[in-house]
Design a protein around this motif. Structure first.
Motif, mmCIF file in Angstrom:
data_model
loop_
_atom_site.group_PDB
_atom_site.id
_atom_site.type_symbol
_atom_site.label_atom_id
_atom_site.label_comp_id
_atom_site.label_asym_id
_atom_site.label_seq_id
_atom_site.Cartn_x
_atom_site.Cartn_y
_atom_site.Cartn_z
ATOM 1 N N LYS A 77 86.715 70.109 30.953
ATOM 2 C CA LYS A 77 85.831 69.179 30.225
ATOM 3 C C LYS A 77 86.632 68.046 29.593
ATOM 4 O O LYS A 77 86.495 67.731 28.391
ATOM 5 N N MET A 78 87.419 67.388 30.398
ATOM 6 C CA MET A 78 88.357 66.373 29.903
ATOM 7 C C MET A 78 87.666 65.274 29.090
ATOM 8 O O MET A 78 88.087 64.940 27.974
ATOM 9 N N TYR A 79 86.600 64.688 29.646
ATOM 10 C CA TYR A 79 85.946 63.574 28.964
ATOM 11 C C TYR A 79 85.408 63.989 27.600
ATOM 12 O O TYR A 79 85.434 63.215 26.644
ATOM 13 N N ARG A 80 84.924 65.216 27.505
ATOM 14 C CA ARG A 80 84.277 65.671 26.277
ATOM 15 C C ARG A 80 85.263 65.965 25.142
ATOM 16 O O ARG A 80 84.857 66.285 24.038
ATOM 17 N N THR A 111 81.155 61.598 22.550
ATOM 18 C CA THR A 111 82.406 61.617 23.315
ATOM 19 C C THR A 111 82.272 60.805 24.601
ATOM 20 O O THR A 111 81.176 60.375 24.971
ATOM 21 N N VAL A 112 83.392 60.592 25.258
ATOM 22 C CA VAL A 112 83.401 59.882 26.544
ATOM 23 C C VAL A 112 82.452 60.589 27.511
ATOM 24 O O VAL A 112 82.461 61.825 27.614
ATOM 25 N N SER A 118 83.529 53.023 32.128
ATOM 26 C CA SER A 118 84.789 52.991 31.371
ATOM 27 C C SER A 118 85.407 54.372 31.199
ATOM 28 O O SER A 118 86.563 54.485 30.768
ATOM 29 N N ALA A 119 84.654 55.434 31.533
ATOM 30 C CA ALA A 119 85.103 56.802 31.248
ATOM 31 C C ALA A 119 86.454 57.159 31.875
ATOM 32 O O ALA A 119 87.333 57.691 31.183
ATOM 33 N N PRO A 120 86.672 56.914 33.183
ATOM 34 C CA PRO A 120 87.964 57.291 33.771
ATOM 35 C C PRO A 120 89.150 56.613 33.085
ATOM 36 O O PRO A 120 90.161 57.270 32.797
ATOM 37 N N ASP A 152 91.853 64.272 36.234
ATOM 38 C CA ASP A 152 92.103 65.456 35.402
ATOM 39 C C ASP A 152 92.821 66.564 36.150
ATOM 40 O O ASP A 152 92.974 67.669 35.624
ATOM 41 N N ASP A 153 93.267 66.307 37.375
ATOM 42 C CA ASP A 153 93.925 67.328 38.196
ATOM 43 C C ASP A 153 95.442 67.153 38.169
ATOM 44 O O ASP A 153 95.962 66.092 38.516
#
Length: 213
Positions: A77-80, A111-112, A118-120, A152-153
């Protein structure tokens, strides 16, 4: 997300996507920031996407293929894990209710959000800033964070179990300091499971002795 009063802003359409084969998240929510408002302009059309910060996938994979022991993982859950400035959250609003009989409520996503253009960039920029912050203490781990992440990998490697173990521990410490949790470990070496949760580590059915390029 936080409940707020309803007033003119931008509201994101959203719907679930179900993937029964997923090992972790069976249901994901997709937010459509490309949907146009009554002004005929979408949120994504007004956002900067930012420059490319990471290496291309081909060069990461070529480097990954050169070492005897490899380890991959991804950030849960990287963005969060990344908060948006409070003054910008009104552009990430949704309507929600638990069941059809409930009154509709309005929320801001704090959160993102996946689905925004723009998220990435925002997420990857956080990784780069972490690598910059810790580079003097953990130079090799920070180099891996800067060069061997694809979104995110993580695709990292080494020529000995000890080398990979040390690298994994340092990367996990650095990311953990910012709330990024590594999971879904995959390795081509069964012994590498000593330093991660064995139940969550998939061992690839290939020889450890990969030919060097």
């Amino acid at each position: 997300m936080s409940e707020v009063d309803t007033f003119p802003s931008f509201y994101l359409p959203h719907h679930p996507v179900v993937k029964y084969t997923s090992l972790t998240t069976k249901v994901r929510v997709v937010f459509d920031a490309s949907a146009k408002s009554d002004s005929n302009i979408s949120s994504n059309e007004l956002q900067f996407v930012g420059p490319t910060l990471q290496r291309d996938l081909f060069s990461i994979l070529v480097n990954f293929r050169q070492y005897l022991i490899v380890l991959s993982a991804d950030i849960a859950k990287m963005y969060r894990q990344i908060k948006i400035r409070p003054e910008d959250r009104r552009f990430q609003r949704i309507f929600w209710r638990e069941k059809p009989s409930d009154e509709i409520s309005c929320y801001e996503l704090n959160t993102v959000t996946y689905g925004t253009s723009s998220a990435p960039y925002l997420a990857i920029k956080c990784l780069m800033l972490l690598a910059e912050e810790y580079k003097h203490k953990f130079p090799k781990a920070c180099s891996a964070i800067s060069n061997f992440f694809y979104v995110d990998d993580l695709l990292t490697e080494g020529n000995s179990l000890e080398e990979v173990q040390q690298l994994q521990q340092e990367i996990q410490f650095i990311l953990g300091s910012a709330g990024f949790e590594l999971g879904k470990y995959v390795s081509n070496n069964r012994k590498s499971a000593r330093f991660v949760d064995f139940s969550s580590c998939l061992i690839l059915d290939i020889t450890t002795e990969w030919p060097l390029l």
